[in-house]
Design a protein around this motif. Structure first.
Motif, PDB file in Angstrom:
ATOM      1  N   GLN A   1       9.051  -0.516 -13.915  1.00  0.00           N
ATOM      2  CA  GLN A   1      10.672   0.023 -15.018  1.00  0.00           C
ATOM      3  C   GLN A   1      10.294   1.366 -15.458  1.00  0.00           C
ATOM      4  OE1 GLN A   1       9.958  -2.783 -17.711  1.00  0.00           O
ATOM      5  NE2 GLN A   1      10.894  -4.946 -16.535  1.00  0.00           N
ATOM      6  N   THR A   2       9.051   2.281 -15.210  1.00  0.00           N
ATOM      7  CA  THR A   2       9.154   3.650 -15.961  1.00  0.00           C
ATOM      8  C   THR A   2       8.222   4.414 -14.739  1.00  0.00           C
ATOM      9  OG1 THR A   2       7.200   3.221 -16.940  1.00  0.00           O
ATOM     10  CG2 THR A   2       9.086   2.933 -18.262  1.00  0.00           C
ATOM     11  N   SER A   3       8.729   5.786 -14.207  1.00  0.00           N
ATOM     12  CA  SER A   3       8.105   6.747 -13.482  1.00  0.00           C
ATOM     13  C   SER A   3       7.952   8.076 -13.603  1.00  0.00           C
ATOM     14  CB  SER A   3       8.365   6.734 -12.296  1.00  0.00           C
ATOM     15  OG  SER A   3       9.042   5.186 -11.483  1.00  0.00           O
ATOM     16  N   VAL A   4       6.645   8.073 -13.298  1.00  0.00           N
ATOM     17  CA  VAL A   4       6.602   9.906 -13.326  1.00  0.00           C
ATOM     18  C   VAL A   4       6.001  10.544 -12.408  1.00  0.00           C
ATOM     19  CG1 VAL A   4       5.038  11.494 -15.075  1.00  0.00           C
ATOM     20  CG2 VAL A   4       5.898   9.750 -15.737  1.00  0.00           C
ATOM     21  N   GLN A   5       6.592  11.692 -12.228  1.00  0.00           N
ATOM     22  CA  GLN A   5       5.745  12.702 -10.906  1.00  0.00           C
ATOM     23  C   GLN A   5       4.428  13.309 -10.994  1.00  0.00           C
ATOM     24  OE1 GLN A   5       8.911  15.255  -9.102  1.00  0.00           O
ATOM     25  NE2 GLN A   5       8.055  14.078  -7.126  1.00  0.00           N
TER      26      GLN A   5
ATOM     27  N   PRO B   1       4.816   7.074  -2.527  1.00  0.00           N
ATOM     28  CA  PRO B   1       5.609   8.113  -2.612  1.00  0.00           C
ATOM     29  C   PRO B   1       6.956   8.636  -2.718  1.00  0.00           C
ATOM     30  CG  PRO B   1       5.303   6.868  -0.470  1.00  0.00           C
ATOM     31  CD  PRO B   1       4.983   6.086  -1.536  1.00  0.00           C
ATOM     32  N   GLY B   2       7.080   7.535  -4.168  1.00  0.00           N
ATOM     33  CA  GLY B   2       8.872   7.142  -4.113  1.00  0.00           C
ATOM     34  C   GLY B   2       9.740   7.075  -2.814  1.00  0.00           C
ATOM     35  N   GLN B   3      10.490   8.299  -2.903  1.00  0.00           N
ATOM     36  CA  GLN B   3      11.726   8.020  -2.118  1.00  0.00           C
ATOM     37  C   GLN B   3      11.413   8.211  -0.641  1.00  0.00           C
ATOM     38  OE1 GLN B   3      15.565   9.800  -2.824  1.00  0.00           O
ATOM     39  NE2 GLN B   3      15.896   7.580  -5.286  1.00  0.00           N
TER      40      GLN B   3
ATOM     41  N   SER C   1      -2.412   6.170   2.327  1.00  0.00           N
ATOM     42  CA  SER C   1      -2.087   4.290   2.539  1.00  0.00           C
ATOM     43  C   SER C   1      -1.116   4.918   2.299  1.00  0.00           C
ATOM     44  CB  SER C   1      -2.307   3.803   2.348  1.00  0.00           C
ATOM     45  OG  SER C   1      -2.657   3.916   0.624  1.00  0.00           O
ATOM     46  N   ASP C   2       0.217   4.078   1.696  1.00  0.00           N
ATOM     47  CA  ASP C   2       1.171   4.580   1.517  1.00  0.00           C
ATOM     48  C   ASP C   2       1.161   4.445  -0.630  1.00  0.00           C
ATOM     49  OD1 ASP C   2       2.729   4.101   4.201  1.00  0.00           O
ATOM     50  OD2 ASP C   2       3.569   2.576   2.858  1.00  0.00           O
ATOM     51  N   GLY C   3      -0.191   4.302  -1.176  1.00  0.00           N
ATOM     52  CA  GLY C   3      -0.102   4.032  -2.117  1.00  0.00           C
ATOM     53  C   GLY C   3      -1.483   3.412  -2.655  1.00  0.00           C
ATOM     54  N   LEU C   4      -1.227   2.972  -3.948  1.00  0.00           N
ATOM     55  CA  LEU C   4      -2.048   1.910  -3.919  1.00  0.00           C
ATOM     56  C   LEU C   4      -1.500   0.394  -5.372  1.00  0.00           C
ATOM     57  CD1 LEU C   4      -4.912   1.019  -4.252  1.00  0.00           C
ATOM     58  CD2 LEU C   4      -5.652   2.646  -6.527  1.00  0.00           C
ATOM     59  N   ILE C   5      -1.777  -0.215  -5.398  1.00  0.00           N
ATOM     60  CA  ILE C   5      -1.607  -0.860  -6.907  1.00  0.00           C
ATOM     61  C   ILE C   5      -2.237  -1.453  -7.309  1.00  0.00           C
ATOM     62  CG2 ILE C   5      -0.482  -2.950  -7.352  1.00  0.00           C
ATOM     63  CD1 ILE C   5       0.911  -3.084  -4.538  1.00  0.00           C
ATOM     64  N   VAL C   6      -2.882  -1.103  -8.781  1.00  0.00           N
ATOM     65  CA  VAL C   6      -3.951  -1.243  -9.782  1.00  0.00           C
ATOM     66  C   VAL C   6      -2.738  -2.471 -10.709  1.00  0.00           C
ATOM     67  CG1 VAL C   6      -5.193  -0.830 -11.405  1.00  0.00           C
ATOM     68  CG2 VAL C   6      -4.399   0.597  -9.983  1.00  0.00           C
ATOM     69  N   SER C   7      -3.177  -3.876 -10.467  1.00  0.00           N
ATOM     70  CA  SER C   7      -2.828  -4.959 -10.971  1.00  0.00           C
ATOM     71  C   SER C   7      -3.570  -5.619 -11.978  1.00  0.00           C
ATOM     72  CB  SER C   7      -1.865  -5.995  -9.638  1.00  0.00           C
ATOM     73  OG  SER C   7      -1.445  -7.258 -10.791  1.00  0.00           O
TER      74      SER C   7
ATOM     75  N   PRO D   1       3.445  12.642  -4.969  1.00  0.00           N
ATOM     76  CA  PRO D   1       3.912  11.081  -5.368  1.00  0.00           C
ATOM     77  C   PRO D   1       3.867  10.655  -6.830  1.00  0.00           C
ATOM     78  CG  PRO D   1       1.663  11.565  -4.449  1.00  0.00           C
ATOM     79  CD  PRO D   1       2.257  12.546  -5.069  1.00  0.00           C
ATOM     80  N   MET D   2       4.358   9.205  -7.223  1.00  0.00           N
ATOM     81  CA  MET D   2       4.630   9.102  -8.378  1.00  0.00           C
ATOM     82  C   MET D   2       4.503   8.124  -8.698  1.00  0.00           C
ATOM     83  SD  MET D   2       8.313  10.261  -8.337  1.00  0.00           S
ATOM     84  CE  MET D   2       8.883   9.686 -10.142  1.00  0.00           C
ATOM     85  N   LEU D   3       3.921   7.822  -9.964  1.00  0.00           N
ATOM     86  CA  LEU D   3       3.357   7.228 -10.543  1.00  0.00           C
ATOM     87  C   LEU D   3       4.557   5.756 -11.937  1.00  0.00           C
ATOM     88  CD1 LEU D   3       0.668   5.730 -10.627  1.00  0.00           C
ATOM     89  CD2 LEU D   3       0.678   6.797 -13.330  1.00  0.00           C
ATOM     90  N   SER D   4       4.201   4.497 -11.474  1.00  0.00           N
ATOM     91  CA  SER D   4       5.190   3.842 -11.600  1.00  0.00           C
ATOM     92  C   SER D   4       4.805   2.644 -12.894  1.00  0.00           C
ATOM     93  CB  SER D   4       6.416   2.604 -10.682  1.00  0.00           C
ATOM     94  OG  SER D   4       6.426   3.634 -10.626  1.00  0.00           O
ATOM     95  N   CYS D   5       5.160   2.061 -14.077  1.00  0.00           N
ATOM     96  CA  CYS D   5       3.870   1.355 -14.750  1.00  0.00           C
ATOM     97  C   CYS D   5       5.472   0.098 -14.925  1.00  0.00           C
ATOM     98  CB  CYS D   5       3.985   1.221 -15.815  1.00  0.00           C
ATOM     99  SG  CYS D   5       3.150   3.363 -16.408  1.00  0.00           S
TER     100      CYS D   5
END
Length: 293
Positions: free
Chosen positions: A247-251, A152-154, A175-181, A240-244
């Motif tokens: 280190q890099t994030s896109v809304q 969700p970002g901040q 949820s608060d989000g999802l991690i794809v690892s 929501p934000m998507l982060s890689c």
């Protein structure tokens, strides 16, 4: 095994310990009569070593080997840029954990000499590529060695989304989000969120929900070549934000589709011949040691 002649150096800016190790490394490479160049964004911090500078992409095209001096985060950043050139990477640990940068500074000269002479263990690690599609068009893309995270970002709010794998609907979730690892990232953010540790040799992904509203939601391990798609719910009150790799994030926007799959190129990660993945886990994660030697 391959012996290396052209060595690229990437360092973490703003660290006196990294500078000290870089100077020692440059001296060692001169002693071994290796051709060396330093990454341009770091070069200003160590002007006194007198090495030519190259951009990270120029290092990828030129070098036989790239040596990263810093922590795992520094190596992650270099890996995303170097991966497409199929150039192997070696890590000198000047960070905290050191799952990827596993050569300690006190052992640097001994291990680097051995690696440059062709004595090493090579691991191939895969990366992820993520794209955001809006109205049928790709509007942003990124790569990750550890993980791609929807969050969700901040704000501290749950987000809603739908998950599909290989074009098959899996579930909708709040949820608060999802991690794809990747397996590489399974000892990073995914581990802190309750995901399993996966050996780096596994060809698999783990999907870890972050504080899901349904207690039945659990981490899900899928094939490494699966295509994971996440549709951002239209009913969210935030974007929501998507982060890689953090280190890099896109809304994103409501209704966007996030698609994640394996990058075609693999990273060639080198280790000393004494490398032992389980020993690293014991040391870094505080696992119990053998009761009897």
């Amino acid at each position: 095994m391959t012996e290396f002649q052209r060595i690229g150096i990437v360092g973490r800016p703003g660290s006196e310990s990294v500078k000290a190790s870089t100077r020692r490394l440059a001296g060692l490479l001169r002693e071994l009569q290796k051709d060396a160049a330093i990454e341009a964004n770091y070069a200003d911090e160590v002007k006194d070593i007198g090495l030519p500078t190259k951009t990270i992409h120029e290092l990828g095209e030129w070098a036989d080997l790239v040596i990263v001096v810093g922590g795992d985060g520094t190596l992650l950043g270099a890996a995303r840029e170097i991966c497409a050139f199929e150039v192997p990477i070696l890590g000198i640990n000047r960070g905290r954990l050191g799952f990827l940068t596993d050569i300690m500074p006190d052992d640097m000269e001994r291990h680097v000499k051995a690696v440059l002479a062709g004595q090493y263990v090579k691991e191939d690690r895969f990366l992820l590529q993520a794209s955001i599609e809006r109205d049928g068009k790709e509007i942003a893309a990124g790569t990750a060695m550890n993980d791609v995270v929807l969050h969700p970002g901040q704000a501290i709010r749950m987000i809603s989304f739908e998950l599909s794998i290989d074009e098959q609907f899996v579930y909708s979730q709040r949820s608060d989000g999802l991690i794809v690892s990747t397996p590489t990232g399974s000892t990073a953010y995914a581990l802190s969120a309750g995901g399993p540790i996966m050996h780096p040799k596994l060809d698999a992904l783990v999907l870890v929900p972050m504080f899901p509203h349904a207690l039945s939601s659990r981490p899900l391990v899928v094939a490494g070549d699966a295509q994971v798609c996440i549709k951002i719910g239209e009913d969210n009150t935030l974007e929501p934000m998507l982060s890689c790799d953090a280190q890099t994030s896109v809304q994103t926007r409501l209704g966007d589709m996030v698609c994640i799959k394996k990058l075609p190129h693999r990273l060639h990660l080198l280790h000393p011949t004494s490398h032992n993945y389980y020993a690293i886990c014991r040391n870094k994660l505080g696992w119990g040691k053998k009761l009897v030697d």
